[in-house]
Design a protein around this motif. Structure first.
Motif, short mmCIF file in Angstrom:
data_model
loop_
_atom_site.label_atom_id
_atom_site.label_comp_id
_atom_site.label_asym_id
_atom_site.label_seq_id
_atom_site.Cartn_x
_atom_site.Cartn_y
_atom_site.Cartn_z
N TYR A 25 -7.34 -1.52 6.55
CA TYR A 25 -6.27 -2.26 5.86
C TYR A 25 -5.95 -3.79 6.49
N ALA A 26 -5.76 -4.81 5.73
CA ALA A 26 -5.11 -5.93 6.36
C ALA A 26 -4.29 -6.69 5.15
N ALA A 60 -5.76 -6.23 1.20
CA ALA A 60 -7.31 -6.21 1.47
C ALA A 60 -7.77 -4.92 1.97
N HIS A 61 -8.84 -4.41 1.42
CA HIS A 61 -9.15 -3.12 2.10
C HIS A 61 -10.55 -3.00 2.22
N MET A 62 -11.10 -1.96 3.10
CA MET A 62 -12.45 -2.03 3.71
C MET A 62 -12.92 -0.40 3.48
N ARG A 85 -6.76 1.39 10.33
CA ARG A 85 -7.42 2.10 9.61
C ARG A 85 -6.87 3.74 9.00
N ILE A 86 -6.88 3.84 7.86
CA ILE A 86 -6.30 5.05 7.33
C ILE A 86 -7.41 6.02 7.04
N MET A 145 0.74 -1.22 -0.14
CA MET A 145 -0.08 0.20 0.00
C MET A 145 0.73 1.28 -0.09
N ILE A 146 0.52 2.39 -0.65
CA ILE A 146 1.28 3.48 -0.86
C ILE A 146 0.01 4.54 -0.42
N LEU A 147 0.59 5.32 0.67
CA LEU A 147 -0.38 6.42 1.09
C LEU A 147 0.31 7.75 0.90
N GLY A 148 -0.34 8.59 0.47
CA GLY A 148 0.18 10.06 0.49
C GLY A 148 -0.75 11.33 0.24
#
Length: 149
Positions: A83-84, A127-129, A111-112, A1-4
């Motif tokens: 996220y998991a 995997a994402h929710m 959780r993001i 996962m990439i966050l930004g």
């Protein structure tokens, strides 16, 4: 996962040619200009789904993909994205190749917070929710850009 932050997404050019197309699209377009619906960016390789919805309470159900990654971008409102790692979850709906979609059950590892100006890139192992409520309720205007790997 990439966050930004969306203004930094150009840092991720060069990872994959289709991701480059998606990033270029995001740099050149204001997501507020799009109504809810599906938009082809590069036929069969990159497309965008634009949604308007109310966030929901957190559950134990995650989505996953195998052939596409997702770029989640909230244009208005805010939500948590659970996220998991997919390898630690139980598959409860087998993979549908036509929809590039499967469902898992399990607990979120984190959780993001997604709000305007931020993005999350979810790879097949992520995997994402989506749509998790941050308070009592909330309306969200969101885009998910789908990128074929």
């Amino acid at each position: 996962m990439i966050l930004g932050r969306l203004h930094d997404i150009k840092k991720y050019y060069g990872i994959h040619p289709n991701l480059d197309k998606a990033i270029r699209f995001l740099e050149e377009h204001d997501l507020q200009e799009f109504d809810a619906g599906s938009y082809q960016i590069d036929e069969g390789n990159v497309y965008m789904n634009r949604f308007d919805y109310e966030t929901e309470p957190e559950s134990d159900t995650f989505e996953g993909h195998k052939d596409f990654l997702d770029i989640h971008i909230v244009a208005e409102g805010r939500e948590f994205l659970g996220y998991a790692d997919a390898s630690g979850l139980k598959v409860v709906k087998e993979y549908d190749k036509d929809g590039d979609f499967l469902l898992y059950k399990g607990r979120a590892e984190l959780r993001i917070m997604l709000e305007p100006g931020r993005f999350a890139i979810c790879y097949p192992e992520d995997a994402h929710m989506p749509k998790i409520r941050t308070g009592i309720s909330g309306k969200v205007r969101k885009a998910v850009v789908k990128v074929k790997l």
